[in-house]
Design a protein around this motif. Structure first.
Motif, PDB file in Angstrom:
ATOM      1  N   VAL A 212      16.929  12.407 -18.881  1.00 49.16           N
ATOM      2  CA  VAL A 212      16.071  13.330 -19.609  1.00 49.16           C
ATOM      3  C   VAL A 212      15.356  12.558 -20.713  1.00 49.16           C
ATOM      4  CG1 VAL A 212      15.982  15.396 -21.026  1.00 49.16           C
ATOM      5  CG2 VAL A 212      17.557  15.286 -19.093  1.00 49.16           C
ATOM      6  N   HIS A 213      14.031  12.679 -20.752  1.00 53.10           N
ATOM      7  CA  HIS A 213      13.251  11.936 -21.732  1.00 53.10           C
ATOM      8  C   HIS A 213      12.946  12.751 -22.984  1.00 53.10           C
ATOM      9  CE1 HIS A 213      12.610   9.778 -17.929  1.00 53.10           C
ATOM     10  NE2 HIS A 213      12.378   8.706 -18.664  1.00 53.10           N
ATOM     11  N   CYS A 214      12.789  14.044 -22.823  1.00 59.18           N
ATOM     12  CA  CYS A 214      12.417  14.878 -23.970  1.00 59.18           C
ATOM     13  C   CYS A 214      13.074  16.251 -23.848  1.00 59.18           C
ATOM     14  CB  CYS A 214      10.891  15.021 -24.045  1.00 59.18           C
ATOM     15  SG  CYS A 214      10.293  16.048 -25.409  1.00 59.18           S
ATOM     16  N   VAL A 215      13.604  16.726 -24.970  1.00 61.77           N
ATOM     17  CA  VAL A 215      14.175  18.069 -25.026  1.00 61.77           C
ATOM     18  C   VAL A 215      13.487  18.811 -26.164  1.00 61.77           C
ATOM     19  CG1 VAL A 215      16.251  19.473 -25.249  1.00 61.77           C
ATOM     20  CG2 VAL A 215      16.405  17.172 -24.256  1.00 61.77           C
ATOM     21  N   PHE A 236      22.622  14.272 -24.002  1.00 61.29           N
ATOM     22  CA  PHE A 236      21.397  13.798 -23.354  1.00 61.29           C
ATOM     23  C   PHE A 236      21.061  12.353 -23.725  1.00 61.29           C
ATOM     24  CE2 PHE A 236      20.987  18.422 -23.492  1.00 61.29           C
ATOM     25  CZ  PHE A 236      20.752  18.683 -22.154  1.00 61.29           C
ATOM     26  N   GLY A 237      22.004  11.664 -24.312  1.00 59.43           N
ATOM     27  CA  GLY A 237      21.831  10.248 -24.576  1.00 59.43           C
ATOM     28  C   GLY A 237      20.666   9.944 -25.491  1.00 59.43           C
ATOM     29  N   ALA A 238      19.726   9.102 -25.004  1.00 61.60           N
ATOM     30  CA  ALA A 238      18.614   8.637 -25.841  1.00 61.60           C
ATOM     31  C   ALA A 238      17.388   9.535 -25.748  1.00 61.60           C
ATOM     32  CB  ALA A 238      18.250   7.212 -25.440  1.00 61.60           C
ATOM     33  N   ALA A 239      17.526  10.720 -25.198  1.00 59.37           N
ATOM     34  CA  ALA A 239      16.374  11.615 -25.089  1.00 59.37           C
ATOM     35  C   ALA A 239      15.806  11.937 -26.470  1.00 59.37           C
ATOM     36  CB  ALA A 239      16.786  12.902 -24.380  1.00 59.37           C
ATOM     37  N   GLN A 240      14.493  12.101 -26.532  1.00 64.98           N
ATOM     38  CA  GLN A 240      13.857  12.498 -27.795  1.00 64.98           C
ATOM     39  C   GLN A 240      13.919  14.014 -27.927  1.00 64.98           C
ATOM     40  OE1 GLN A 240      10.061  10.338 -27.121  1.00 64.98           O
ATOM     41  NE2 GLN A 240      10.489   9.318 -29.049  1.00 64.98           N
ATOM     42  N   HIS A 241      14.285  14.486 -29.115  1.00 66.49           N
ATOM     43  CA  HIS A 241      14.451  15.911 -29.359  1.00 66.49           C
ATOM     44  C   HIS A 241      13.346  16.406 -30.299  1.00 66.49           C
ATOM     45  CE1 HIS A 241      18.517  16.139 -27.540  1.00 66.49           C
ATOM     46  NE2 HIS A 241      18.586  14.881 -27.938  1.00 66.49           N
ATOM     47  N   ILE A 242      12.644  17.451 -29.877  1.00 67.53           N
ATOM     48  CA  ILE A 242      11.615  18.074 -30.706  1.00 67.53           C
ATOM     49  C   ILE A 242      12.136  19.440 -31.136  1.00 67.53           C
ATOM     50  CG2 ILE A 242       9.243  18.935 -30.794  1.00 67.53           C
ATOM     51  CD1 ILE A 242       8.507  16.908 -28.663  1.00 67.53           C
ATOM     52  N   MET A 243      12.334  19.598 -32.433  1.00 66.17           N
ATOM     53  CA  MET A 243      12.878  20.844 -32.966  1.00 66.17           C
ATOM     54  C   MET A 243      11.718  21.784 -33.278  1.00 66.17           C
ATOM     55  SD  MET A 243      15.809  19.573 -32.623  1.00 66.17           S
ATOM     56  CE  MET A 243      16.806  20.958 -33.131  1.00 66.17           C
ATOM     57  N   ALA A 244      11.436  22.691 -32.347  1.00 68.16           N
ATOM     58  CA  ALA A 244      10.283  23.583 -32.472  1.00 68.16           C
ATOM     59  C   ALA A 244      10.683  24.997 -32.865  1.00 68.16           C
ATOM     60  CB  ALA A 244       9.502  23.623 -31.157  1.00 68.16           C
TER      61      ALA A 244
END
Length: 801
Positions: A212-215, A236-244
């Motif tokens: 998974v690349h982005c959550v 999700f390891g190194a996935a980037q997380h966007i807190m929306a």
């Protein structure tokens, strides 16, 4: 549930032209809402609803799903993208308080996780390896690149794609997580369908797992800040997380935005899916800079009519942003990079070399001083104009209507078109907390960067407020005018919303306002909000209430006409309608028929048709509630009257109650008339007689009379003439065609008591005497722009006008 913007999207697609089809995926009961929207969305928008949810089985239009909510459900799987959905239901609360429990099958309480997977990127073709295996350049190269084995041209062997292609790169994966409450979190933590997307405890992708690349987290901070949720994020390891899901609000309540719908448009199959753009609401840095720039200029010219927007200070925003960063740094170890969503933040999927976040389009804060410096360099005389306008309020300049001493512009020195007009009695001893008219949208058809669509906020201050029409983006405009907390207060103080007709530019912001008010007042004793509108609107609102509680009562405009109100107020109404409720026969001469248009079909049941005794009986208690609401708001009447635009189109009269001044003198109440969309007509002239303010649509300039007639709208001159023939004290023009990007074309020689409305313009009752004097200064500010700018012309959707 963010279906609020779906209508606007569909209307935009309808404006593109014929042949555009849209597939809309969403949880159960979405079909009912979209079907109701078709009453005001042009036929050009071919909408196909694909619902999924508990116990759905709609013969090809839905997905059957058991109460176990097994999944994921594959919604789309083609060469562009694979989209799957996992439905979350709220778990059972261990607290026995009623408000803690959520009905797990109610659509409004279901949330959805969406999984978006792009196809893998095939390895690079190696022609040297192909040649060594006896292949000649030609069609077989293409077959191998498509993944098909071929026979060698020179050797008796089969050549497989893996023999000539480099290693494939897995396609990027995006997760869209909506976990709105702690009750949903319980199921989220146990969803088996997500296991293939988890990394191991060291952050490595396990064999057979997917990276998974982005959550994107639409979940509110009250959920994401819990240790359970953060432990889940670390999977999700190194996935980037966007807190929306963070809602920047100074309110004591925690409001958040979350999606239950994902819209997939069939025409995307023809496009390369390159990026997703997430428009995070940010009250300080607007996306539409051009509109904000106009607002800042108008505020400099005349702050009394164009107050500064209610944004937070930049210092407040900076502190909040720092606080969010600090909270992100405090997240549990093992979680990948975490960022807070911002306006126009992007995450690129293609090309693969650009995979990741892109902040290049995020708008920057523009200093007001820079905007004003630009204005002064373009129009140097605007400085003196601003000074003179401010002097009008301080009484240091003549205000008898004959002249104003413009020191810098001789063209504006004489104003013979601005005669003296007597101050109406209703403005005697008026205070600034009596009434204010705030224009939240002054454009027609569809929003533009300069003008939103129709909405007028009547601020009665301590006595509450009303909305006249509620076009798309009304809530956003309230936040821009009053700030986030002020907008919450404005919505919570609403006493009534009146809708003129069914066209989308006048009501598509309504559900958002109603849902927010319901949330704001939850747990507080209150009455449902009364919505007065054309009867077609009720179908849409009833469908929406299957998805989310709107906490409202609906009243047909027909029941608020002068004739109907007189009938309902007659002495024997209660007896008549009680008979109707009991099913007793009512004589023909006693029948109540307030339908101002054609009578119902002969095949339609008399007891069910519009205006029948049964319907009138149901309206009676709501009318009584409306009468009480108006009295508490200091209003004497709200009367609807038919106008010439489309079936069931109305204008409205608001009349304030008389008041007693400090010396015991009775002061008559003010009167506001709003035309809605209309051609000039006798009903409007009659209703406007003696009005304090007439708010009249002026969609077209005077030279476009034929187009105005064809589309049942008015020109600028026609609107002014209605005010003149009715003896109106002040006329405010609004609902301008979006072909006029900044200011409409007008001739001030016949606008003696008139002004042009702009978005967020606020007209206090106490300032009405000075209103027409602002017009020449507005013409000065826009002196080079009072022409049709074809490059910014917005094609009108005829059915939405």
């Amino acid at each position: 549930m963010l279906t609020y913007f779906l209508a606007g999207l569909l209307l935009t697609l309808a404006g593109i032209g014929d042949g555009v089809s849209v597939n809309v995926w969403g949880p159960s009961d979405l079909k009912y809402l979209v079907d109701a929207m078709k009453s005001f969305i042009p036929n050009a928008a071919m909408v196909y609803t694909r619902s999924f949810g508990p116990m759905q089985d709609v013969n090809g239009t839905g997905i059957s799903m058991s109460r176990k909510f097994d999944g994921p459900f594959v919604l789309i799987d083609d060469e562009v993208v694979k989209i799957s959905a996992i439905v979350l239901r709220p778990g059972h609360s261990e607290v026995n308080e009623p408000e803690m429990g959520l009905d797990e099958t109610k659509p409004a309480n279901l949330s959805v996780i969406y999984i978006c997977e792009l196809p893998e990127i095939k390895g690079k073709f190696d022609p040297q390896k192909a040649a060594s295996l006896g292949l000649r350049p030609g069609p077989k190269y293409r077959e191998l690149q498509l993944g098909n084995p071929v026979k060698s041209d020179c050797e008796n062997i089969m050549v497989h794609p893996s023999d000539v292609l480099g290693p494939s790169v897995p396609g990027p994966i995006l997760l869209l997580i909506d976990c709105p409450t702690p009750l949903h979190l319980k199921q989220l933590l146990s969803v088996q369908s997500l296991i293939p997307y988890y990394a191991d405890t060291a952050g490595n992708v396990q064999e057979g797992s997917k990276t998974v690349h982005c959550v994107i987290h639409l979940s509110p901070a009250s959920v994401t800040n819990t240790s359970e949720y953060q432990l889940w994020m670390s999977k999700f390891g190194a996935a980037q997380h966007i807190m929306a899901g963070h809602q920047m609000s100074v309110s004591s309540k925690n409001y958040y935005l979350y999606f239950h719908n994902m819209v997939y448009c069939s025409f995307l199959e023809k496009l390369e899916l390159r990026s997703l753009i997430f428009c995070r609401k940010n009250v300080e840095v607007p996306i539409l800079k051009a509109g904000a720039r106009i607002g800042a200029r108008l505020n400099y010219l005349c702050p009394h009519f164009f107050p500064a927007p209610g944004f937070w200070s930049l210092q407040h925003l900076t502190c909040l942003s720092s606080g969010l960063k600090a909270s992100n740094n405090d997240l549990m170890p093992g979680i990948g990079e975490t960022v807070s969503a911002q306006n126009l933040l992007k995450f690129h999927f293609r090309p693969y070399a650009n995979l990741g976040l892109d902040t290049s389009s995020i708008p920057n804060q523009t200093s007001r001083s820079v905007i004003i410096d630009e204005l002064l360099s373009e129009i140097p005389e605007i400085a003196d104009a601003s000074l003179e306008l401010n002097q009008l309020w301080s009484g240091n300049i003549e205000t008898n209507g004959e002249k104003t001493d413009m020191q810098t512009n001789q063209v504006m020195t004489e104003e013979p078109w601005l005669p003296d007009s007597a101050l109406p009695n209703c403005l005697e001893d008026v205070t600034r907390d009596d009434m204010e008219i705030v224009f939240l949208g002054t454009g027609s058809s569809q929003p533009s960067k300069y003008r939103n669509v129709s909405s007028i906020f009547i601020n009665l201050f301590s006595k509450g407020s009303l909305l006249l029409d509620c076009g798309e983006g009304t809530l956003g405009q309230l936040k821009r005018r009053f700030g986030v907390e002020g907008a919450d207060e404005a919505v919570g103080s609403l006493r009534c919303i009146w809708i003129s007709h069914i066209h989308a530019d006048h009501h598509t912001g309504l559900a958002r306002i109603l849902a927010l008010r319901s949330s704001l007042l939850k747990g507080v004793p209150h009455e449902p909000l009364i919505v007065v509108g054309p009867r077609q609107l009720k179908r849409y609102l009833d469908a929406y209430q299957r998805l989310e509680d709107l906490d409202m009562q609906f009243l047909d405009c027909r029941h608020t006409t002068e004739t109907s109100l007189e009938t309902f107020d007659s002495s024997d109404d209660d007896a008549k309608f009680q008979k109707a409720k009991n099913g007793n026969t009512i004589r023909q001469e006693e029948r109540v028929d307030s339908n101002l248009f054609a009578r119902g079909s002969r095949m339609q049941s008399y007891w069910k048709r519009p205006g029948s005794p049964t319907e009138n009986a149901a309206a009676l208690p709501i009318l009584k509630s409306l009468k009480k609401v108006l009295m508490e708001a200091g209003l004497e009447t709200l009367i609807s009257f038919p106008v010439v635009h489309c079936p069931q189109a109305y204008g409205v009269v608001l009349k304030a109650s008389n008041r007693i001044n400090r010396v015991g003198k009775t002061i008559p109440g003010w009167k506001i008339v709003y035309s809605g969309d209309t051609r000039p007509c006798p009903e409007l002239v009659k209703a406007s007689c003696g009005a304090t303010v007439l708010i009249h649509e002026a969609t077209f300039e005077d030279s476009l009379m034929d187009e105005a007639i064809a589309k049942n709208h008015s020109t600028t001159k026609e609107a002014v003439e209605v005010g003149d023939s009715s003896g109106v004290y002040r006329v405010i023009l609004t609902h301008f065609s979006q072909r006029y990007p900044k200011i409409p074309v007008f001739d001030e020689t016949h606008m003696n008591n008139t002004c042009i409305a702009f978005d967020l313009m606020s007209v206090n009752l106490a300032d009405l005497p000075l209103l027409p004097r602002v017009l020449p200064y507005l013409k000065l500010m826009f002196k080079d722009e009072m022409i049709v700018d074809e490059s910014e012309d917005v094609d009108l959707v005829t059915a939405a006008l």
